[in-house]
Design an enzyme around this catalytic site. Structure first.
Site, mmCIF file in Angstrom:
data_model
loop_
_atom_site.group_PDB
_atom_site.id
_atom_site.type_symbol
_atom_site.label_atom_id
_atom_site.label_comp_id
_atom_site.label_asym_id
_atom_site.label_seq_id
_atom_site.Cartn_x
_atom_site.Cartn_y
_atom_site.Cartn_z
ATOM 1 N N GLU A 144 0.807 -1.219 0.000
ATOM 2 C CA GLU A 144 0.000 0.000 0.000
ATOM 3 C C GLU A 144 0.843 1.272 0.000
ATOM 4 O OE1 GLU A 144 -2.912 -0.154 3.155
ATOM 5 O OE2 GLU A 144 -4.257 -1.338 1.919
ATOM 6 N N GLU A 315 -6.759 -7.625 -0.579
ATOM 7 C CA GLU A 315 -7.270 -7.708 0.795
ATOM 8 C C GLU A 315 -8.752 -7.391 0.760
ATOM 9 O OE1 GLU A 315 -5.060 -5.135 3.418
ATOM 10 O OE2 GLU A 315 -3.122 -5.822 2.659
HETATM 11 C C1 GAL Z 1 -4.603 -2.497 4.895
HETATM 12 C C2 GAL Z 1 -3.188 -3.015 5.069
HETATM 13 C C3 GAL Z 1 -3.146 -4.252 5.932
HETATM 14 C C4 GAL Z 1 -3.995 -4.063 7.156
HETATM 15 C C5 GAL Z 1 -5.400 -3.741 6.740
HETATM 16 C C6 GAL Z 1 -6.349 -3.580 7.904
HETATM 17 O O1 GAL Z 1 -4.618 -1.145 4.608
HETATM 18 O O2 GAL Z 1 -2.580 -3.315 3.836
HETATM 19 O O3 GAL Z 1 -1.816 -4.519 6.305
HETATM 20 O O4 GAL Z 1 -3.461 -3.025 7.919
HETATM 21 O O5 GAL Z 1 -5.386 -2.538 6.026
HETATM 22 O O6 GAL Z 1 -7.646 -3.293 7.474
#
Ligand code: GAL
Length: 633
Positions: A144, A315
């Site tokens: 990110e 994610e």
């Molecule tokens: C994303 C990040 C992850 C985790 C997640 C939590 O932004 O890539 O490592 O922090 O959020 O929602």
């Protein structure tokens, strides 16, 4: 194109004796991909030069033996504590001059040459060791970029790099002074090393200076990523991916994407609704446990463009997160709906974040597919359901949109530098246009600003586009559909100065903007038809036909040929009416949808997603709240 599910996993968080069970449970749930490694630098290299990768070898072997494909992340988003002693000035500095210190993540400045060398070094170690590993089937660079406001840094390293960047771009300070108009307020420079960063000035800095810094900062992210990409490519044939975010515009994602094979993004619909949307309380209440009905789809379409057709969800929100002002649980069914919506927009993979909830540290309140005691959390069954369904419909076709919507990162920077009125947010105007199109049941492609071919589209829109590229100008000149350009489009040079001839200077349209005004959020201007203009109105001189006027008689939609100019920011009612009329005229079929219902067609299927709280009907079928419907086309 096959579609698959996956999950993010942190073997370093758990005793080694649970890894095998985890891997077999992942396979049992129907998962194919597992992403690991992206925050594990301190385990990979506990002290400088002491490389410890046996644990990672074993973990990859266990996951691979179970039948999983590994996405291996470079760990550069979390430099270990010893790095701070080695490079005490590697930290990013915020706009107020404060150093952003150790104790969380992303604590590096993209311009710090010492850290850049460390990033190349650890990337090369991993690429050499795992480049031919049969289980490492994809790579993720860093994690990110830009998260936690880390694209812009006002460090000394950034200042030095900015001066070099300016010297290369302008070649002489005389050219730079001319381009920026530094004669204004006696801001001329004699040497590049006199040019500071555009923070801590008495009042606003020269907008050309500020925009140049934004372009430079974006290029630093691109350069950082490119170094990793080139190293990995030298040792591995597996595709390269980065995981972008929702509503982050601080760097040019198309430029980063040009060096990678697949784009991916991290989709947290409930967190984003509360944290990143300006819609009112009624909207937030109505969608609190489902997410905004258009925000995910917008990013799916955006990242499909960034990935040149190939994209994933790296994610996917699995339950309550920890970082929004409030963190509700998704309605039962939403973790399935979000995955299917991504597949309907062409995702190759959807990976849930994360396998098991961590009982410690910053994200201990963030759900996973499993609870921290290893029992299933509610999203596990939904993921398993999607996995079963994917075996029934493994190929749901590719995108097939008739509407194109231009999205440009430099425009977002330009209007942040020079908003001219508090309501003018570039992401917002593009997103509201997208939402209005979706409410008409249309499928949309997001187009980059240098798009050179519009022949696939019947309708193209470019609200708020800073400057038309030559490619886009040529494509518009040859365009046979209808292009709606504006407001505020092609209104500045790339340097953020007023061009001659005056804007918008569009092909095939006789139109000059004579002045532009902004107004208060509670002073919308009514149109002669239904709806209002908000925030922004360009006043124009034209001989072209005018299709929409304000009640006061100002032209708002100008032109009846292939190129039309929209002079104001239309509210929802006006946008709906104007788009409906154009679609009718151009014989673009619309399917206006009920409140929370959204439709997506591929070349083989039609999908419907019910984000609403009530049952909705589509093609004679009842679709319950949080329900998904599909049928062959
Ligand atoms: C994303 C990040 C992850 C985790 C997640 C939590 O932004 O890539 O490592 O922090 O959020 O929602």
């Amino acid at each position: 194109m096959t579609r698959a599910l996956g999950v993010c996993y942190y073997p370093e968080h758990w005793p080694e004796d649970v890894w095998e069970q985890d891997a077999s449970d992942m396979v049992k749930a129907g998962l194919t991909w597992v992403r690991i490694g992206e925050f594990a630098w301190a385990r990979m290299e506990p002290t400088p030069g002491d490389i410890q990768l046996d644990w990672l070898d074993r973990s990859i072997a266990i996951l691979g033996k179970a039948g999983l494909k590994v996405v291996l992340g470079t760990p550069t988003a979390t430099p270990p504590r010893w790095m701070a002693d080695k490079h005490p000035d590697m930290f990013a500095v915020d706009e107020n001059g404060h150093v952003r210190g150790f104790g969380s993540r992303r604590h590096y400045c993209f311009s710090h040459q010492g850290f850049r060398a460390e990033s190349r070094r650890i990337t090369e170690i991993l690429a050499k060791r795992y480049g031919n590993n049969p289980h490492v089937a994809a790579w993720q660079t860093d994690n990110e970029y830009g998260c936690h406001d880390t694209t812009l840094s006002y460090s000394d390293a950034a200042k030095d790099a900015f001066q070099d960047w300016l010297a290369q771009k302008y070649q002489s300070t005389a050219a730079l002074n001319r381009a920026w108009g530094n004669v204004f307020w006696s801001m001329d420079y004699d040497e590049f090393d006199q040019i500071g960063l555009p923070n801590l000035t008495v009042t606003e800095p020269n907008p050309s200076h500020a925009l140049a810094f934004r372009r430079f900062s974006s290029d630093q992210v691109v350069a950082f990523n490119r170094e990793q990409a080139q190293i990995i490519k030298a040792h591995s044939d597996a595709p390269l991916i980065h995981n972008y975010m929702g509503r982050i515009t601080d760097f040019d994602h198309y430029d980063v994407g040009a060096d990678l094979d697949i784009a991916s993004w991290d989709s947290y619909p409930l967190g984003f609704l509360e944290d990143r949307m300006e819609d009112g309380d009624a909207h937030k209440r109505a969608y609190a446990q489902q997410g905004d009905p258009d925000l995910q789809a917008f990013h799916h379409d955006l990242y499909r463009a960034v990935g040149k057709g190939r994209w994933w969800i790296m994610e996917q929100q699995p339950g309550p997160v920890n970082w929004a002002p409030v963190n509700p649980a998704p309605l039962p069914g939403m973790c399935r709906l979000w995955a299917w919506e991504a597949f309907a927009h062409g995702a190759e993979a959807v990976c849930y974040f994360r396998w098991r909830q961590a009982p410690f540290a910053q994200e201990q309140m963030h759900a996973g597919l499993l609870r921290s005691d290893r029992e299933p959390a509610p999203a596990l069954a939904e993921a398993a359901q999607v996995a079963r369904e994917l075996t029934q419909i493994p190929d749901c076709g590719t995108t097939n949109a008739s509407v194109g919507l231009v999205f440009d990162y430099a425009s977002a920077w330009a209007w942040e530098v020079q908003p001219q009125g508090t309501g003018f947010d570039y992401f917002r105007i593009v997103f509201e246009t997208y939402r209005a199109l979706r409410k008409l049941g249309l499928d949309i492609d997001i187009l980059p600003p240098n798009c050179a071919d519009l022949t696939a589209y019947k309708l193209v829109l470019a609200p708020g586009l800073l400057a038309l590229s030559d490619d886009l100008k040529n494509a518009l000149t040859a365009f046979n559909g209808v292009a709606v350009i504006g407001p505020r489009a092609n209104s500045k040079t790339e340097e953020l100065t007023i061009p001659t001839p005056l804007p918008p200077n569009l092909p095939k349209l006789d139109l000059t903007i004579t002045r532009s005004e902004t107004f208060r959020a509670d002073m919308d201007r009514p149109l002669q038809g239904s709806g209002h203009i908000r925030h922004w109105l360009d006043h124009v001189d034209t001989n072209a036909p005018v299709l929409e006027h304000t009640k006061a008689g100002d032209p708002v939609l100008i032109g009846n040929g292939p190129i039309r100019y929209l002079a104001g920011w239309l509210d929802e009612t006006a946008l709906d009416r104007v788009l409906t009329n154009i679609c009718a005229e151009q014989q673009i079929e619309t399917t206006p949808v009920q409140d929370g219902l959204r439709i997506r067609r591929t070349d083989t299927h039609v999908f419907a997603f019910n984000y609403g709280l009530e049952t909705a009907t589509f093609q004679g079928q009842d679709i319950p709240s949080a329900g998904v419907y599909w049928a062959p086309k």
